[in-house]
Design a protein around this motif. Structure first.
Motif, PDB file in Angstrom:
ATOM      1  N   GLY A   1      51.446  40.738  39.543  1.00 14.90           N
ATOM      2  CA  GLY A   1      51.504  41.762  40.591  1.00 14.90           C
ATOM      3  C   GLY A   1      52.248  43.001  40.134  1.00 14.90           C
TER       4      GLY A   1
ATOM      5  N   TRP B   1      60.900  39.393  47.126  1.00 12.70           N
ATOM      6  CA  TRP B   1      61.032  40.631  47.895  1.00 12.70           C
ATOM      7  C   TRP B   1      61.470  41.808  47.024  1.00 12.70           C
ATOM      8  CZ3 TRP B   1      58.356  41.358  51.871  1.00 12.70           C
ATOM      9  CH2 TRP B   1      58.034  40.285  52.705  1.00 12.70           C
TER      10      TRP B   1
ATOM     11  N   LEU C   1      53.870  36.914  40.404  1.00 14.82           N
ATOM     12  CA  LEU C   1      54.794  38.041  40.524  1.00 14.82           C
ATOM     13  C   LEU C   1      54.695  38.958  39.312  1.00 14.82           C
ATOM     14  CD1 LEU C   1      58.000  36.344  41.954  1.00 14.82           C
ATOM     15  CD2 LEU C   1      56.403  37.831  43.138  1.00 14.82           C
TER      16      LEU C   1
ATOM     17  N   GLY D   1      53.600  35.017  47.655  1.00 18.21           N
ATOM     18  CA  GLY D   1      54.280  34.812  48.935  1.00 18.21           C
ATOM     19  C   GLY D   1      53.947  33.478  49.550  1.00 18.21           C
TER      20      GLY D   1
ATOM     21  N   PHE E   1      50.372  39.228  45.060  1.00 21.52           N
ATOM     22  CA  PHE E   1      51.578  39.077  45.873  1.00 21.52           C
ATOM     23  C   PHE E   1      51.337  38.204  47.099  1.00 21.52           C
ATOM     24  CE2 PHE E   1      53.584  42.325  43.320  1.00 21.52           C
ATOM     25  CZ  PHE E   1      54.892  41.886  43.310  1.00 21.52           C
ATOM     26  N   SER E   2      50.143  38.190  47.638  1.00 17.29           N
ATOM     27  CA  SER E   2      49.829  37.256  48.735  1.00 17.29           C
ATOM     28  C   SER E   2      49.923  35.814  48.248  1.00 17.29           C
ATOM     29  CB  SER E   2      48.432  37.523  49.282  1.00 17.29           C
ATOM     30  OG  SER E   2      48.358  38.801  49.840  1.00 17.29           O
TER      31      SER E   2
ATOM     32  N   THR F   1      60.692  42.215  43.786  1.00 17.33           N
ATOM     33  CA  THR F   1      59.508  42.628  43.031  1.00 17.33           C
ATOM     34  C   THR F   1      58.447  43.239  43.940  1.00 17.33           C
ATOM     35  OG1 THR F   1      58.625  40.376  43.125  1.00 17.33           O
ATOM     36  CG2 THR F   1      59.835  41.003  41.131  1.00 17.33           C
ATOM     37  N   ALA F   2      58.340  42.763  45.172  1.00 16.20           N
ATOM     38  CA  ALA F   2      57.393  43.359  46.114  1.00 16.20           C
ATOM     39  C   ALA F   2      57.804  44.795  46.443  1.00 16.20           C
ATOM     40  CB  ALA F   2      57.307  42.524  47.385  1.00 16.20           C
TER      41      ALA F   2
END
Length: 115
Positions: A13, A95, A10, A65, A61-62, A97-98
């Motif tokens: 990312g 979510w 994270l 997740g 991020f993948s 941070t995404a």
């Protein structure tokens, strides 16, 4: 204490998203803070590396997740990923941070409305 194995992707990312959005969001933020000058135009030097930063954001991020949403059965008992409260908190952080990364990565498309 269980180690936090989800924060590194994270953080990476978000760092890559900052790199991807630096060429567009950086000058706007500086202008909003009252910093100006002709040197701000030189901040576009990272623009050629933008696709690499975006790819890095997607990969990190993948991975994050996958770590956050993997089945509880794959977690060792007593670890942080096996605790429902910790899993829920990590999913919320993921979510948030995404969403921040999405804002930074797409900044060159919507920033023109504010400049």
């Amino acid at each position: 204490m269980a180690k936090n194995d989800t924060s590194l992707p994270l953080v990476g990312g978000i760092a890559a998203a900052i790199g991807a959005g630096l060429c567009c969001a950086g000058p706007l933020v500086l202008l909003l803070l009252g910093v100006s000058g002709s040197w701000i135009g030189n901040l576009t030097v990272l623009e050629p590396y933008r696709p690499i930063f975006i790819l890095l954001v997607l990969v990190l991020f993948s991975f994050a997740g996958w770590k956050v949403y993997r089945p509880i059965e794959e977690c060792e008992p007593g670890t942080a990923c096996a605790m429902p409260q910790v899993r829920k908190r990590r999913q919320i952080i993921f979510w948030v941070t995404a969403f921040i990364a999405l804002i930074l990565v797409t900044s060159n498309y919507w920033i023109i409305w504010f400049a």
